[in-house]
Design a protein around this motif. Sequence first.
Motif, short mmCIF file in Angstrom:
data_model
loop_
_atom_site.label_atom_id
_atom_site.label_comp_id
_atom_site.label_asym_id
_atom_site.label_seq_id
_atom_site.Cartn_x
_atom_site.Cartn_y
_atom_site.Cartn_z
N TYR A 25 0.82 -1.22 0.00
CA TYR A 25 0.00 0.00 0.00
C TYR A 25 0.85 1.27 0.00
O TYR A 25 0.36 2.36 0.28
CB TYR A 25 -1.00 0.00 1.16
CG TYR A 25 -0.41 -0.25 2.54
CD1 TYR A 25 -0.02 0.79 3.35
CD2 TYR A 25 -0.28 -1.55 3.02
CE1 TYR A 25 0.51 0.57 4.61
CE2 TYR A 25 0.26 -1.80 4.26
CZ TYR A 25 0.66 -0.74 5.07
OH TYR A 25 1.17 -0.97 6.31
N TYR A 26 2.13 1.10 -0.38
CA TYR A 26 3.05 2.26 -0.43
C TYR A 26 2.49 3.39 -1.27
O TYR A 26 2.62 4.58 -0.94
CB TYR A 26 4.40 1.80 -0.98
CG TYR A 26 5.34 2.93 -1.30
CD1 TYR A 26 6.05 3.58 -0.29
CD2 TYR A 26 5.51 3.38 -2.62
CE1 TYR A 26 6.89 4.64 -0.58
CE2 TYR A 26 6.35 4.43 -2.91
CZ TYR A 26 7.04 5.06 -1.90
OH TYR A 26 7.87 6.11 -2.18
N GLU A 27 1.85 3.04 -2.40
CA GLU A 27 1.49 4.09 -3.36
C GLU A 27 0.29 4.94 -2.93
O GLU A 27 -0.05 5.89 -3.63
CB GLU A 27 1.27 3.47 -4.74
CG GLU A 27 2.61 3.01 -5.32
CD GLU A 27 2.58 2.74 -6.82
OE1 GLU A 27 1.49 2.76 -7.41
OE2 GLU A 27 3.67 2.50 -7.36
N GLY A 63 7.91 1.41 -8.22
CA GLY A 63 8.05 1.81 -9.62
C GLY A 63 7.13 2.94 -10.05
O GLY A 63 6.78 3.04 -11.23
N TRP A 64 6.80 3.82 -9.11
CA TRP A 64 5.94 4.94 -9.51
C TRP A 64 6.57 5.75 -10.63
O TRP A 64 5.90 6.13 -11.61
CB TRP A 64 5.64 5.86 -8.31
CG TRP A 64 4.70 6.97 -8.70
CD1 TRP A 64 5.04 8.20 -9.19
CD2 TRP A 64 3.28 6.90 -8.71
NE1 TRP A 64 3.91 8.91 -9.51
CE2 TRP A 64 2.81 8.15 -9.21
CE3 TRP A 64 2.35 5.93 -8.34
CZ2 TRP A 64 1.46 8.42 -9.34
CZ3 TRP A 64 1.00 6.22 -8.47
CH2 TRP A 64 0.57 7.45 -8.97
N TRP A 65 7.88 6.01 -10.51
CA TRP A 65 8.54 6.88 -11.48
C TRP A 65 9.09 6.11 -12.68
O TRP A 65 9.43 6.73 -13.70
CB TRP A 65 9.69 7.64 -10.79
CG TRP A 65 9.20 8.51 -9.66
CD1 TRP A 65 9.31 8.25 -8.33
CD2 TRP A 65 8.46 9.73 -9.79
NE1 TRP A 65 8.69 9.25 -7.61
CE2 TRP A 65 8.16 10.17 -8.49
CE3 TRP A 65 8.02 10.49 -10.88
CZ2 TRP A 65 7.45 11.34 -8.24
CZ3 TRP A 65 7.31 11.67 -10.62
CH2 TRP A 65 7.03 12.08 -9.33
N THR A 79 16.40 -0.80 -9.92
CA THR A 79 16.95 -1.60 -8.83
C THR A 79 16.34 -1.20 -7.49
O THR A 79 15.91 -0.06 -7.30
CB THR A 79 18.48 -1.43 -8.73
OG1 THR A 79 18.78 -0.10 -8.26
CG2 THR A 79 19.16 -1.66 -10.07
N ASP A 80 16.31 -2.16 -6.58
CA ASP A 80 15.87 -1.91 -5.21
C ASP A 80 16.42 -3.06 -4.37
O ASP A 80 16.67 -4.15 -4.89
CB ASP A 80 14.34 -1.87 -5.13
CG ASP A 80 13.82 -1.25 -3.84
OD1 ASP A 80 13.37 -0.08 -3.89
OD2 ASP A 80 13.85 -1.92 -2.78
N LEU A 81 16.59 -2.81 -3.09
CA LEU A 81 17.07 -3.89 -2.22
C LEU A 81 16.01 -4.97 -2.06
O LEU A 81 16.32 -6.14 -1.89
CB LEU A 81 17.41 -3.29 -0.84
CG LEU A 81 18.09 -4.19 0.17
CD1 LEU A 81 19.48 -4.57 -0.32
CD2 LEU A 81 18.19 -3.49 1.52
N VAL A 109 19.37 -4.87 -5.93
CA VAL A 109 20.68 -4.23 -5.81
C VAL A 109 20.69 -3.40 -4.52
O VAL A 109 19.74 -2.66 -4.25
CB VAL A 109 20.96 -3.30 -7.01
CG1 VAL A 109 22.21 -2.46 -6.80
CG2 VAL A 109 21.07 -4.10 -8.31
N ASP A 110 21.76 -3.50 -3.76
CA ASP A 110 21.95 -2.63 -2.60
C ASP A 110 22.51 -1.30 -3.09
O ASP A 110 23.62 -1.25 -3.63
CB ASP A 110 22.90 -3.28 -1.60
CG ASP A 110 23.05 -2.47 -0.31
OD1 ASP A 110 22.72 -1.26 -0.32
OD2 ASP A 110 23.52 -3.03 0.68
N ALA A 111 21.77 -0.23 -2.87
CA ALA A 111 22.18 1.09 -3.37
C ALA A 111 23.51 1.54 -2.82
O ALA A 111 24.20 2.36 -3.43
CB ALA A 111 21.10 2.11 -3.03
#
Length: 231
Positions: A25-27, A63-65, A79-81, A109-111
Amino acid sequence: MNMLSTTPPAIEDSMADYYVKRASYYERVYHKPERQTDLRAMEAWLAPRFAGRSVLEIACGTGWWTPHGAAQARRWLATDLNPETMAVARTKALPRRSDGREIVEFRAVDAYTLAEVGDERFDGAFAGCWWSHVALQRLPDWLATLHDRLDPGARVVMLDNSFVQTSSTPITHSDAHGNTYQTRPLDDGSTHEVLKNFPSAEQAFAMLGPRARDPQWIAFEHYWVLEYELS
Ligand SMILES: C[S@@+](CC[C@H](N)C(=O)[O-])C[C@H]1O[C@@H](n2cnc3c(N)ncnc32)[C@H](O)[C@@H]1O
């Protein structure tokens, strides 16, 4: 006694865990009525920024953007952790090449290390609502790690939240480095202390390091956008 269990997790670890719990429910945050005008303007602005470029997206979350940034890109590595947030991102309507092949690839991917990116280099980088979660004392090193993956002439875009009294979660405290924190509730009743900074343009510019050229800052009502190129 297990000493490990009494050691509080690093703020970065608890932040990552917080976003796993919030993924489904992040978005909701993107449906706040007062933010819609900014969001439409920013989405339109972002679409041509990476035309023809190969872009590394940091902490893509749900992935909103991603569809907006990747709209005219040649390649887009999102990428995201956390696989949990990227699972939502994978459901988005994503741009494709004229021959139907995918432009966007997702990868865990770890930023902070970018190790999982491998040897690939990029001529663009994007991070939405990530800068604010990086501790001030880590920002220069994180930016240097990112810039190491980027070619001369690469375009970098960061965007994030501005603090708006009537819309933002209140800041509860700050630490010795000047980082600010919010206490955020989740739907399961838990509360989480989340590091969230709200830099000025000058504070952000001061972090960028020697390769950043001609940084630009766009102040929307609820967000800021930072754009620069690398020498
Ligand atoms: C505020 S969200 C931003 C999501 C998205 N970019 C946006 O603008 O809506 C922060 C994201 O950072 C991710 N994250 C947390 N720690 C990370 C790390 N060390 N490396 C990469 N991503 C991380 C979380 O999983 C979450 O998706």
